[in-house]
Design a protein around this motif. Sequence first.
Motif, PDB file in Angstrom:
ATOM      1  N   GLU A 125       5.117   6.116  -8.765  1.00 27.38           N
ATOM      2  CA  GLU A 125       4.669   6.566 -10.103  1.00 27.38           C
ATOM      3  C   GLU A 125       5.369   7.753 -10.555  1.00 27.38           C
ATOM      4  O   GLU A 125       5.640   7.944 -11.662  1.00 27.38           O
ATOM      5  N   LEU A 126       5.187   8.857  -9.707  1.00 25.12           N
ATOM      6  CA  LEU A 126       5.733  10.215 -10.100  1.00 25.12           C
ATOM      7  C   LEU A 126       7.215  10.222 -10.311  1.00 25.12           C
ATOM      8  O   LEU A 126       7.924  10.790 -11.236  1.00 25.12           O
ATOM      9  N   LYS A 128       8.899   7.585 -11.350  1.00 23.58           N
ATOM     10  CA  LYS A 128       9.294   6.973 -12.657  1.00 23.58           C
ATOM     11  C   LYS A 128       9.139   7.921 -13.542  1.00 23.58           C
ATOM     12  O   LYS A 128       9.686   7.840 -14.572  1.00 23.58           O
ATOM     13  N   ARG A 129       8.151   8.853 -13.679  1.00 22.06           N
ATOM     14  CA  ARG A 129       7.630   9.715 -14.440  1.00 22.06           C
ATOM     15  C   ARG A 129       8.959  10.525 -14.859  1.00 22.06           C
ATOM     16  O   ARG A 129       9.211  11.044 -15.968  1.00 22.06           O
ATOM     17  N   VAL A 130       9.604  10.976 -13.836  1.00 21.95           N
ATOM     18  CA  VAL A 130      10.857  11.900 -14.077  1.00 21.95           C
ATOM     19  C   VAL A 130      12.206  11.246 -14.026  1.00 21.95           C
ATOM     20  O   VAL A 130      13.185  11.697 -13.764  1.00 21.95           O
ATOM     21  N   GLU A 133      12.808   6.756 -10.218  1.00 25.23           N
ATOM     22  CA  GLU A 133      12.304   5.877  -9.387  1.00 25.23           C
ATOM     23  C   GLU A 133      13.362   4.910  -8.425  1.00 25.23           C
ATOM     24  O   GLU A 133      13.303   4.487  -7.371  1.00 25.23           O
ATOM     25  N   VAL A 154       7.937  16.975  -8.453  1.00 25.89           N
ATOM     26  CA  VAL A 154       6.968  15.716  -8.357  1.00 25.89           C
ATOM     27  C   VAL A 154       6.422  15.507  -6.885  1.00 25.89           C
ATOM     28  O   VAL A 154       5.402  15.081  -6.724  1.00 25.89           O
ATOM     29  N   VAL A 184      10.845  18.083 -17.538  1.00 25.10           N
ATOM     30  CA  VAL A 184       9.777  17.761 -16.638  1.00 25.10           C
ATOM     31  C   VAL A 184       8.553  18.928 -16.890  1.00 25.10           C
ATOM     32  O   VAL A 184       7.442  18.450 -16.954  1.00 25.10           O
ATOM     33  N   ASP A 187       6.787  18.476 -19.918  1.00 28.35           N
ATOM     34  CA  ASP A 187       5.819  17.362 -20.035  1.00 28.35           C
ATOM     35  C   ASP A 187       4.495  17.667 -19.396  1.00 28.35           C
ATOM     36  O   ASP A 187       3.235  17.351 -19.571  1.00 28.35           O
ATOM     37  N   GLY A 191       0.676  17.612 -20.771  1.00 29.04           N
ATOM     38  CA  GLY A 191      -0.447  17.097 -19.999  1.00 29.04           C
ATOM     39  C   GLY A 191      -1.660  17.991 -19.642  1.00 29.04           C
ATOM     40  O   GLY A 191      -2.627  17.584 -18.779  1.00 29.04           O
TER      41      GLY A 191
END
Length: 246
Positions: A125-126, A128-130, A133, A154, A184, A187, A191
């Motif tokens: 999941e992490l 994918k965030r950057v 994946e 990540v 990154v 972002d 958050g």
Amino acid sequence: MSDNIIQVNGLKKHYNGGEIRALDGVEIGIKRGEVVVIVGPSGSGKSTLLRSLNLLETPTEGAIIFDGVDINDKKVNINLHRQRMGMVFQHFNLFPHKTILQNMTLAPLKLKKMPKAEAEAKALELLKRVGLEDRANAYPSQLSGGQKQRVAIVRALCMDPDVMLFDEPTSALDPEMVGEVLDVMKDLARGGMTMVVVTHEMGFAREVGSRVVFMDEGRILEEGSPDEVFGNPKCDRLKEFLAKVL
């Protein structure tokens, strides 16, 4: 209770029996959700201060209070506190013989005893965030510098840290890769992650920092909002520094 997650009091780090004062009585508080960017010339003590926050450097004297606990106290289990402080270095420190996914799940499996399926799901999941994946089963040697640094960030996030520490995370990168790493970090800041960043990237400090701290000769000489520090510097040493870097 203080709203500072980190409080540094009278921090000193001396070498050669006090001849070299890497840190000379630093006082700083860092609030939850704040992005504190530390700038200054080489050798000013920026990285020593950052590395002291999780005791990678052992202070000569002073207190570092993290979430109410003085981590410089000999009785404290520093490894437990380090799990709550993610750290990203100039060099990526990835294990070359492990895949990206294995690099990312190592600490959660060993230190947090997380079930493997859960650790892998979180890591994917992490990634994918950057945007990485598809690189989960690649090895570090197959990634660019910018990709490795995104993985390093990540990987630290896999431990769910309360604070992220960045020690010049873009200085070892080719110029065209710097932006992807800073994106990154931006972002993360959006958050609400508490971040302490040592960097030469003044644009990042200006855009993302909630506070900019200027250090020289082991001391904090000036701090304030990016607008104050860059737009209206007060001390001559800061004016001189900004004239060279902006």
